[in-house]
Design a protein around this motif. Structure first.
Motif, PDB file in Angstrom:
ATOM      1  N   SER A   1      14.118  11.521 -32.975  1.00 15.47           N
ATOM      2  CA  SER A   1      13.355  11.998 -31.309  1.00 15.47           C
ATOM      3  C   SER A   1      12.852  10.823 -30.723  1.00 15.47           C
ATOM      4  O   SER A   1      11.869  10.772 -31.352  1.00 15.47           O
ATOM      5  CB  SER A   1      12.713  13.385 -31.161  1.00 15.47           C
ATOM      6  OG  SER A   1      11.785  13.175 -31.347  1.00 15.47           O
ATOM      7  N   PHE A   2      13.310  10.345 -29.445  1.00 16.72           N
ATOM      8  CA  PHE A   2      12.293   9.033 -28.647  1.00 16.72           C
ATOM      9  C   PHE A   2      10.772   9.820 -28.055  1.00 16.72           C
ATOM     10  O   PHE A   2       9.973   8.927 -28.312  1.00 16.72           O
ATOM     11  CB  PHE A   2      12.859   9.192 -27.399  1.00 16.72           C
ATOM     12  CG  PHE A   2      12.297   7.390 -26.610  1.00 16.72           C
ATOM     13  CD1 PHE A   2      12.552   6.640 -27.601  1.00 16.72           C
ATOM     14  CD2 PHE A   2      11.612   7.577 -25.536  1.00 16.72           C
ATOM     15  CE1 PHE A   2      11.751   5.174 -26.972  1.00 16.72           C
ATOM     16  CE2 PHE A   2      11.625   6.741 -25.135  1.00 16.72           C
ATOM     17  CZ  PHE A   2      11.681   5.245 -25.599  1.00 16.72           C
TER      18      PHE A   2
ATOM     19  N   LYS B   1       5.679   4.618 -27.289  1.00 14.83           N
ATOM     20  CA  LYS B   1       6.535   4.447 -28.732  1.00 14.83           C
ATOM     21  C   LYS B   1       7.573   3.113 -28.572  1.00 14.83           C
ATOM     22  O   LYS B   1       7.190   2.777 -29.728  1.00 14.83           O
ATOM     23  CB  LYS B   1       7.913   5.776 -28.369  1.00 14.83           C
ATOM     24  CG  LYS B   1       7.610   6.897 -28.276  1.00 14.83           C
ATOM     25  CD  LYS B   1       7.331   7.574 -29.787  1.00 14.83           C
ATOM     26  CE  LYS B   1       6.183   8.718 -30.184  1.00 14.83           C
ATOM     27  NZ  LYS B   1       6.474   9.215 -30.609  1.00 14.83           N
ATOM     28  N   LEU B   2       7.348   2.436 -27.406  1.00 18.14           N
ATOM     29  CA  LEU B   2       8.074   1.201 -27.064  1.00 18.14           C
ATOM     30  C   LEU B   2       7.447  -0.327 -27.985  1.00 18.14           C
ATOM     31  O   LEU B   2       8.001  -0.624 -28.630  1.00 18.14           O
ATOM     32  CB  LEU B   2       8.434   0.388 -26.297  1.00 18.14           C
ATOM     33  CG  LEU B   2       9.536   1.662 -25.208  1.00 18.14           C
ATOM     34  CD1 LEU B   2       9.527   0.456 -23.016  1.00 18.14           C
ATOM     35  CD2 LEU B   2      10.719   1.370 -25.559  1.00 18.14           C
TER      36      LEU B   2
ATOM     37  N   ASP C   1      14.163  -5.118 -33.232  1.00 21.41           N
ATOM     38  CA  ASP C   1      14.158  -4.251 -31.621  1.00 21.41           C
ATOM     39  C   ASP C   1      14.597  -3.222 -30.698  1.00 21.41           C
ATOM     40  O   ASP C   1      15.008  -2.131 -31.394  1.00 21.41           O
ATOM     41  CB  ASP C   1      15.896  -4.872 -31.491  1.00 21.41           C
ATOM     42  CG  ASP C   1      16.238  -5.097 -30.547  1.00 21.41           C
ATOM     43  OD1 ASP C   1      16.582  -6.063 -29.760  1.00 21.41           O
ATOM     44  OD2 ASP C   1      17.226  -4.011 -29.803  1.00 21.41           O
ATOM     45  N   ILE C   2      13.641  -3.458 -30.059  1.00 22.65           N
ATOM     46  CA  ILE C   2      13.578  -2.141 -29.036  1.00 22.65           C
ATOM     47  C   ILE C   2      14.638  -1.023 -28.522  1.00 22.65           C
ATOM     48  O   ILE C   2      14.620  -0.166 -28.554  1.00 22.65           O
ATOM     49  CB  ILE C   2      12.087  -2.293 -27.430  1.00 22.65           C
ATOM     50  CG1 ILE C   2      11.382  -3.320 -28.198  1.00 22.65           C
ATOM     51  CG2 ILE C   2      12.019  -1.133 -26.298  1.00 22.65           C
ATOM     52  CD1 ILE C   2      10.358  -3.559 -27.543  1.00 22.65           C
TER      53      ILE C   2
ATOM     54  N   VAL D   1       5.595   8.755 -19.137  1.00 17.97           N
ATOM     55  CA  VAL D   1       5.918   7.108 -18.456  1.00 17.97           C
ATOM     56  C   VAL D   1       4.960   6.664 -20.057  1.00 17.97           C
ATOM     57  O   VAL D   1       5.049   5.820 -20.561  1.00 17.97           O
ATOM     58  CB  VAL D   1       5.668   6.695 -17.433  1.00 17.97           C
ATOM     59  CG1 VAL D   1       5.000   5.012 -17.698  1.00 17.97           C
ATOM     60  CG2 VAL D   1       6.764   6.596 -16.848  1.00 17.97           C
ATOM     61  N   SER D   2       3.522   6.795 -20.050  1.00 17.05           N
ATOM     62  CA  SER D   2       2.383   6.441 -21.245  1.00 17.05           C
ATOM     63  C   SER D   2       2.598   7.038 -22.743  1.00 17.05           C
ATOM     64  O   SER D   2       2.966   5.782 -23.672  1.00 17.05           O
ATOM     65  CB  SER D   2       1.021   6.735 -20.822  1.00 17.05           C
ATOM     66  OG  SER D   2       0.465   7.204 -19.623  1.00 17.05           O
TER      67      SER D   2
END
Length: 336
Positions: A174-175, A149-150, A159-160, A143-144
């Motif tokens: 890759s995310f 990344k966001l 734009d996210i 999650v962190s």
């Protein structure tokens, strides 16, 4: 309350940690070989995983699905809570993410000390709680890193939501980095915990005669040795934490208390016993110094280890060991 804290302070586990802390502060030549510390760490991971698997084999899926879901949810929520609180001291993004991953994940040794505390006070707990340690390791790290990344994409003016679509759609983007996911799911601590848990789950009580002489009978003694070495490390980290001011030092105490309260409430909601609620609180209150730092070194090298690791080992670990565990036990007692 004071009697519980005094009793915990006078336990061999805590006293040997304090001995290591004093040795570091007075600059003694007492040292633990790196290989020995690594061996003790491996022992504790296997021992807790095995005991968790054996106990888990005694429960049906219907009995454990609520604790499993609650543990994963709690582990995913904690980094968001940490990031929200850290905003008050205006820490930069990379170091804030470092704290979120570290304080959202768990300390296996703090958990082991909590088990010793409950055994010493004669309080029982659900055997499947050892399995929850494994489940709580990865969610906060993942999650962190997703939040990082966001935030990075937001700062770049993209734009996210469209960025997420591109990241998942494109084979070249890759995310989350594969190495990050590999560390989060197959790092040493998680691999050993999960592997030992599955072995204990498959073998059940039939494994006890084989593992008891080493992994059960010697557990407390090995924990004492490991905490002596951790005392040395914590003492060495204290000066690094002090460099960053009193506000950061206070966070080393505030964050575990907030996590402990959330852990107690989670345990209460899913109807855990007093011992189970205490252990859930300890999982939420402790800070990782094995799995999370390893992942952060790979994925967020800009984060300063003297902040997230120094705070976890220099402030939070001693606080939990000396005051935190009895405090969470008392919180759970009041709630019940």
């Amino acid at each position: 309350m004071s009697e519980i804290i005094i009793s915990n302070l006078l336990s061999p586990v805590v006293l040997f940690f304090v001995l290591g802390l004093i040795a570091a502060l007075v600059k003694s030549d007492l040292k633990f070989p790196t290989a020995l510390t690594e061996t003790l760490s491996i022992f504790l991971l296997i021992a807790i995983g095995l005991k968790g698997g054996i106990e888990l084999s005694k429960y049906s899926l219907e009995e454990v699905y609520r604790p499993v879901v609650a543990t994963i949810a709690l582990g995913s929520l904690l980094p968001i809570v940490v990031l929200t609180l850290v905003k008050t001291i205006k820490l930069d993004t990379k170091n804030a993410i470092g704290l979120a991953a570290t304080y959202g994940s768990v300390s296996i040794v703090t958990y082991g000390a909590a088990i010793s505390f409950l055994d010493h006070t004669g309080v029982s707990y659900e055997g499947f709680m050892n399995a929850m340690v494994v489940l709580m390791e990865s969610p906060a790290i993942i999650v962190s890193l997703i939040v990082l990344k966001l935030l990075e994409r937001k700062e770049m003016g993209k734009d996210i939501y469209s960025s997420q679509k591109i990241a998942f759609a494109s084979p070249n983007t890759s995310f989350l980095d594969k190495e990050v996911l590999k560390e989060a799911f197959f790092g040493k601590s998680i691999l050993l915990l999960l592997g030992a848990l599955l072995i204990g789950l498959v073998t059940g009580d039939t494994a006890i005669p084989v593992i008891q002489p080493l992994f059960i009978d010697l557990y407390s003694s090995v924990l004492i040795l490991f905490l002596l070495s951790m005392g040395l490390v914590a003492g060495e980290r204290l000066p690094e934490v002090r460099k960053h001011g009193i506000k950061l030092l206070l966070f080393g105490i505030i964050l575990p208390i907030v996590g402990g309260i959330l852990g107690v409430l989670t345990g209460y909601i899913i109807d855990l016993s007093l011992g189970g609620m205490t252990l859930m609180a300890v999982l939420a209150a402790s800070a990782s110094y094995i799995a999370a730092p390893a992942a952060l070194r790979t994925s967020v090298p800009e984060a300063n280890p003297s902040i997230y690791l120094g705070l976890a080992l220099g402030i939070t670990f001693p606080f939990n060991l000396i005051i935190g565990i009895p405090l969470y036990y008392q919180f759970a007692s009041w709630l019940l």
